[in-house]
Write an enzyme that holds these catalytic residues in place. Structure first.
Site, PDB file in Angstrom:
ATOM      1  N   SER A  98       1.128  -1.091   0.033  1.00 56.97           N
ATOM      2  CA  SER A  98      -0.182  -0.135   0.129  1.00 56.97           C
ATOM      3  C   SER A  98       1.446   1.319   0.397  1.00 56.97           C
ATOM      4  CB  SER A  98      -0.818  -0.104   1.536  1.00 56.97           C
ATOM      5  OG  SER A  98      -1.444   1.512   1.191  1.00 56.97           O
TER       6      SER A  98
ATOM      7  N   GLU B  51       0.203   3.671   1.215  1.00 58.81           N
ATOM      8  CA  GLU B  51       0.190   4.271   2.844  1.00 58.81           C
ATOM      9  C   GLU B  51       1.532   3.724   3.497  1.00 58.81           C
ATOM     10  OE1 GLU B  51      -1.924   5.811   5.001  1.00 58.81           O
ATOM     11  OE2 GLU B  51      -3.199   6.126   3.491  1.00 58.81           O
TER      12      GLU B  51
ATOM     13  N   TYR C 253      -2.035   0.361  10.941  1.00 57.70           N
ATOM     14  CA  TYR C 253      -1.409  -0.148   9.427  1.00 57.70           C
ATOM     15  C   TYR C 253      -0.844  -0.302   8.630  1.00 57.70           C
ATOM     16  CZ  TYR C 253      -3.687  -1.009   4.421  1.00 57.70           C
ATOM     17  OH  TYR C 253      -3.888  -1.360   3.527  1.00 57.70           O
TER      18      TYR C 253
HETATM   19  P1  NDP Z   1     -11.419  -4.656   1.489  1.00 55.89           P
HETATM   20  O1  NDP Z   1     -11.713  -3.906   2.878  1.00 55.89           O
HETATM   21  O2  NDP Z   1     -12.244  -3.998   0.937  1.00 55.89           O
HETATM   22  O3  NDP Z   1     -11.296  -6.217   1.925  1.00 55.89           O
HETATM   23  C1  NDP Z   1     -10.671  -6.682   2.891  1.00 55.89           C
HETATM   24  C2  NDP Z   1     -10.888  -8.367   2.693  1.00 55.89           C
HETATM   25  O4  NDP Z   1      -9.743  -8.611   3.361  1.00 55.89           O
HETATM   26  C3  NDP Z   1     -12.430  -8.662   3.399  1.00 55.89           C
HETATM   27  O5  NDP Z   1     -12.619  -9.434   1.705  1.00 55.89           O
HETATM   28  C4  NDP Z   1     -12.146  -8.990   4.002  1.00 55.89           C
HETATM   29  O6  NDP Z   1     -12.652 -10.028   4.494  1.00 55.89           O
HETATM   30  C5  NDP Z   1     -10.713  -9.664   4.296  1.00 55.89           C
HETATM   31  N1  NDP Z   1     -10.404  -9.912   5.457  1.00 55.89           N
HETATM   32  C6  NDP Z   1     -10.511  -9.665   6.682  1.00 55.89           C
HETATM   33  N2  NDP Z   1      -9.690  -9.809   7.969  1.00 55.89           N
HETATM   34  C7  NDP Z   1      -9.781 -11.630   7.496  1.00 55.89           C
HETATM   35  C8  NDP Z   1      -9.305 -12.353   8.156  1.00 55.89           C
HETATM   36  N3  NDP Z   1      -9.190 -11.989   9.109  1.00 55.89           N
HETATM   37  N4  NDP Z   1      -9.460 -13.835   7.193  1.00 55.89           N
HETATM   38  C9  NDP Z   1      -9.776 -13.844   6.032  1.00 55.89           C
HETATM   39  N5  NDP Z   1      -9.779 -12.599   5.080  1.00 55.89           N
HETATM   40  C10 NDP Z   1     -10.236 -11.716   6.016  1.00 55.89           C
HETATM   41  O7  NDP Z   1     -10.440  -4.118   0.803  1.00 55.89           O
HETATM   42  P2  NDP Z   1      -9.983  -3.548  -0.373  1.00 55.89           P
HETATM   43  O8  NDP Z   1      -9.959  -4.892  -1.356  1.00 55.89           O
HETATM   44  O9  NDP Z   1      -9.945  -2.171  -1.108  1.00 55.89           O
HETATM   45  O10 NDP Z   1      -8.519  -4.364  -0.811  1.00 55.89           O
HETATM   46  C11 NDP Z   1      -7.669  -5.184  -0.820  1.00 55.89           C
HETATM   47  C12 NDP Z   1      -6.348  -5.282  -0.697  1.00 55.89           C
HETATM   48  O11 NDP Z   1      -5.712  -4.208  -1.131  1.00 55.89           O
HETATM   49  C13 NDP Z   1      -5.687  -5.481   1.308  1.00 55.89           C
HETATM   50  O12 NDP Z   1      -4.981  -5.771   1.354  1.00 55.89           O
HETATM   51  C14 NDP Z   1      -5.942  -3.576   1.505  1.00 55.89           C
HETATM   52  O13 NDP Z   1      -5.177  -3.013   2.648  1.00 55.89           O
HETATM   53  C15 NDP Z   1      -4.774  -3.353  -0.173  1.00 55.89           C
HETATM   54  N6  NDP Z   1      -5.030  -1.730  -0.270  1.00 55.89           N
HETATM   55  C16 NDP Z   1      -6.119  -1.293  -1.006  1.00 55.89           C
HETATM   56  C17 NDP Z   1      -6.163   0.319  -1.441  1.00 55.89           C
HETATM   57  C18 NDP Z   1      -7.524   0.650  -1.695  1.00 55.89           C
HETATM   58  O14 NDP Z   1      -7.069   1.619  -1.835  1.00 55.89           O
HETATM   59  N7  NDP Z   1      -8.378  -0.280  -1.907  1.00 55.89           N
HETATM   60  C19 NDP Z   1      -4.713   0.170  -1.259  1.00 55.89           C
HETATM   61  C20 NDP Z   1      -3.544  -0.717  -1.347  1.00 55.89           C
HETATM   62  C21 NDP Z   1      -3.586  -1.478  -0.883  1.00 55.89           C
HETATM   63  P3  NDP Z   1     -14.518 -10.262   4.689  1.00 55.89           P
HETATM   64  O15 NDP Z   1     -15.658  -9.260   3.987  1.00 55.89           O
HETATM   65  O16 NDP Z   1     -15.605 -11.168   5.694  1.00 55.89           O
HETATM   66  O17 NDP Z   1     -14.620  -8.679   6.112  1.00 55.89           O
HETATM   67  P1  GDP Z   2      -6.898   5.639   3.655  1.00 55.03           P
HETATM   68  O1  GDP Z   2      -5.761   6.909   2.524  1.00 55.03           O
HETATM   69  O2  GDP Z   2      -6.091   4.151   3.573  1.00 55.03           O
HETATM   70  O3  GDP Z   2      -6.711   6.491   5.124  1.00 55.03           O
HETATM   71  O4  GDP Z   2      -8.541   6.053   2.565  1.00 55.03           O
HETATM   72  P2  GDP Z   2      -9.759   7.532   3.753  1.00 55.03           P
HETATM   73  O5  GDP Z   2     -10.356   7.542   2.464  1.00 55.03           O
HETATM   74  O6  GDP Z   2      -9.807   6.117   4.680  1.00 55.03           O
HETATM   75  O7  GDP Z   2      -8.882   8.267   3.512  1.00 55.03           O
HETATM   76  C1  GDP Z   2      -8.514   9.646   3.034  1.00 55.03           C
HETATM   77  C2  GDP Z   2      -8.140  10.765   3.336  1.00 55.03           C
HETATM   78  O8  GDP Z   2      -9.416  11.436   3.513  1.00 55.03           O
HETATM   79  C3  GDP Z   2      -7.145  10.262   4.599  1.00 55.03           C
HETATM   80  O9  GDP Z   2      -6.078  11.459   4.519  1.00 55.03           O
HETATM   81  C4  GDP Z   2      -8.148  10.729   5.891  1.00 55.03           C
HETATM   82  O10 GDP Z   2      -8.232  11.936   6.851  1.00 55.03           O
HETATM   83  C5  GDP Z   2      -9.048  11.883   5.067  1.00 55.03           C
HETATM   84  N1  GDP Z   2     -10.309  11.634   5.474  1.00 55.03           N
HETATM   85  C6  GDP Z   2     -11.429  13.304   5.971  1.00 55.03           C
HETATM   86  N2  GDP Z   2     -12.828  13.029   6.206  1.00 55.03           N
HETATM   87  C7  GDP Z   2     -12.695  11.780   6.213  1.00 55.03           C
HETATM   88  C8  GDP Z   2     -13.736  10.860   6.673  1.00 55.03           C
HETATM   89  O11 GDP Z   2     -14.456  11.126   7.371  1.00 55.03           O
HETATM   90  N3  GDP Z   2     -13.725   9.242   6.240  1.00 55.03           N
HETATM   91  C9  GDP Z   2     -12.287   9.032   5.987  1.00 55.03           C
HETATM   92  N4  GDP Z   2     -12.166   7.311   5.999  1.00 55.03           N
HETATM   93  N5  GDP Z   2     -11.464  10.208   5.284  1.00 55.03           N
HETATM   94  C10 GDP Z   2     -11.485  10.579   5.466  1.00 55.03           C
END
Ligand code: NDP
Ligand code: GDP
Length: 327
Positions: free
Chosen positions: A127, A129, A151
Site C-alpha cells: 500500500s 500508506e 495499518y
Molecule cells: P477490503 O477491506 O474491501 O477487503 C478486505 C478483505 O479481507 C475482505 O474480503 C475481508 O473479509 C478480508 N479479511 C479481513 N480479515 C480477514 C481474516 N482474518 N481472514 C480472512 N480474510 C479476511 O479491501 P480492498 O479490497 O479495498 O483492498 C484489498 C487489499 O489491498 C487489502 O489488503 C488492502 O489493505 C490493500 N490495499 C487497498 C488499497 C485501496 O485503495 N483499496 C490501496 C492499497 C492496498 P470480510 O468481507 O469477511 O470482511
Molecule cells: P486511506 O488513505 O487508506 O486512509 O483512505 P481513506 O479514504 O480512509 O482516507 C483518505 C483521507 O481522507 C485521509 O487523509 C483522511 O484523514 C481523509 N478524511 C477526511 N474525512 C474523512 C472521513 O470522514 N472518513 C475517512 N475515511 N477519511 C477522511
C-alpha cells in the site's frame, strides 16, 4: 485451466479480480472467513453477478492450518493475498488485530505456499500508506518508507516478508504498491464512498449534511478495476518484482467533494461539515505515485479519470438508495 486462490475475495479488489480472472478462464477459489452474516458477506460478488461462479472455502488468514489445508487441496497456480484489516482509521482502535491480520496473516499465507506449493506465483497487496510521511514529492519503488499508522506498519512488515520470501526461497512473489483505488464497491467507511453515498442521500432528500474530517489531505485516486488488472499482469511476468500502481494525479478531499457535489448539481459548501472527531492521530497529508516502471514493464496505464469514476460511484449510490426507498 489455471487455478487462482484469492484471500480477501469478498472485498472490493477481490470481487473485481475474481471477475477479471473468470473472464480469462481461471478457476477462482476464495478464502471466506466464517461470519454470522454469511448471507450479506458475498454482496460484492453478487453485485458483479459472479457469486455462483467462484468457489468459497472456509478459512482465516490468521489460521495457518486452514491455509495449508486449502493450498494442499486446491493446488493454486496463483495466490493473490488481498485479505487485510484494510481501514487506516480502525487500525488505531485495533492495532493488535491489524498486526495479526494485515501483517502476520501475510507470513501465514507465504508459509503455506512455501511448505505446500512453492511454485505458485504470489501477489502481495502492499500500500502507498507505507510512504506515510513522504520522503519524496512523487513516490516510486525507490522512495524510502515512513509509515504513519498501525495499518501502514503492518503492511510494511508484510511487504518486506514478501521480498524476503522471494530472495530467500526463490518464490515468485511480487508486491504491488497500490495507491488508493475506488469504485462503487469501495467500503463505505473510506472517504470517497462516504462522499458519493452522502451526495446520493442529500440529492434524494434523505439527509442534508455530511460530516467529514481533514479536507486538506490529498490522495492519488485510481479506479479499482484498472488496479486489479495490474495485479494480474505482475504475476504473468517471468521475474517477480515490486511495482507502484498510481495515476500520477493528486486531489484534495475538498476538491473531491467539489467534483462529487457538483456532479449532482449541489454545492459542497452547503452540506459538508467538519468534525475534529474524524481527524486522525497522525495524518498522511499527501500521496502522489510515479508508476513509470509499471507503465514500461507491464504496459499498464489507468483507463478511467477521477471525474468518470465519481460519476459511476454516485449513480450506483443513487440507484441503491432509490431501491431502498421503494422496498
Ligand atoms: P477490503 O477491506 O474491501 O477487503 C478486505 C478483505 O479481507 C475482505 O474480503 C475481508 O473479509 C478480508 N479479511 C479481513 N480479515 C480477514 C481474516 N482474518 N481472514 C480472512 N480474510 C479476511 O479491501 P480492498 O479490497 O479495498 O483492498 C484489498 C487489499 O489491498 C487489502 O489488503 C488492502 O489493505 C490493500 N490495499 C487497498 C488499497 C485501496 O485503495 N483499496 C490501496 C492499497 C492496498 P470480510 O468481507 O469477511 O470482511
Ligand atoms: P486511506 O488513505 O487508506 O486512509 O483512505 P481513506 O479514504 O480512509 O482516507 C483518505 C483521507 O481522507 C485521509 O487523509 C483522511 O484523514 C481523509 N478524511 C477526511 N474525512 C474523512 C472521513 O470522514 N472518513 C475517512 N475515511 N477519511 C477522511
Amino acid at each position: 485451466m489455471p487455478t487462482a486462490l484469492i484471500t480477501g475475495i469478498t472485498g472490493q479488489d477481490g470481487a473485481y479480480l475474481s471477475k477479471l480472472l473468470l473472464q480469462k478462464g481461471y478457476r477462482v477459489v476464495g478464502l471466506l472467513r466464517r461470519s454470522a452474516s454469511a448471507d450479506v458477506v458475498g454482496e460484492r460478488l453478487r453485485w458483479l453477478g459472479i457469486r455462483d461462479e467462484v468457489e468459497l472455502v472456509d478459512g482465516n488468514i490468521t489460521d495457518l492450518s486452514s491455509l495449508i489445508r486449502i493450498v494442499e487441496t486446491i493446488k493454486p497456480d496463483e495466490v493473490y493475498n488481498l485479505a487485510a484489516q484494510s481501514f487506516v482509521g480502525s487500525s488505531w482502535q485495533q492495532p493488535i488485530l491489524t498486526g495479526n491480520v494485515t501483517g502476520m496473516g501475510t507470513t501465514n499465507i507465504l508459509e503455506a505456499v512455501r511448505i505446500v506449493k512453492k511454485d505458485a506465483r504470489f501477489y502481495q497487496a502492499s500500500s502507498s500508506e507505507m510512504y506515510g510521511l513522504i520522503q519524496e514529492p512523487m513516490q516510486s519503488e525507490k522512495t524510502p518508507f515512513y509509515p504513519r499508522s498501525p495499518y501502514a506498519v503492518a503492511k510494511l512488515y508484510a511487504h518486506w516478508m514478501t521480498v524476503n520470501y522471494r530472495e530467500s526461497f526463490g518464490i515468485h512473489a511480487s508486491s504491488g504498491i497500490l495507491f488508493n483505488h475506488e469504485s462503487p464497491l469501495r467500503g463505505i467507511e473510506f472517504v470517497t464512498r462516504k462522499v458519493t453515498d452522502g451526495v446520493a442521500r442529500i440529492k434524494l432528500g434523505l439527509a442534508s449534511k455530511l460530516q467529514l474530517g481533514n479536507l486538506d489531505a490529498t490522495r492519488d485516486w485510481g479506479y479499482a478495476p484498472d488496479y486489479v488488472n495490474a495485479m494480474y499482469l505482475m504475476l504473468q511476468q517471468e521475474k517477480p518484482d515490486d511495482y507502484v500502481i498510481a495515476t500520477g494525479r493528486t486531489t484534495s478531499i475538498r476538491d473531491f467533494c467539489k467534483i462529487a457535489f457538483s456532479y449532482a448539481g449541489l454545492n459542497y459548501e452547503d452540506h459538508v461539515v467538519t468534525s475534529s472527531d474524524l481527524f486522525r492521530p497522525a495524518e498522511v497529508e499527501v500521496l502522489l505515485g510515479d508508476a513509470s516502471k509499471a507503465r514500461k514493464k507491464l504496459n499498464w496505464a489507468p483507463t478511467v479519470t477521477l471525474e468518470e469514476m465519481v460519476a459511476e460511484m454516485i449513480e450506483a449510490d443513487l440507484a441503491r438508495h432509490r431501491n431502498e426507498k421503494q422496498a
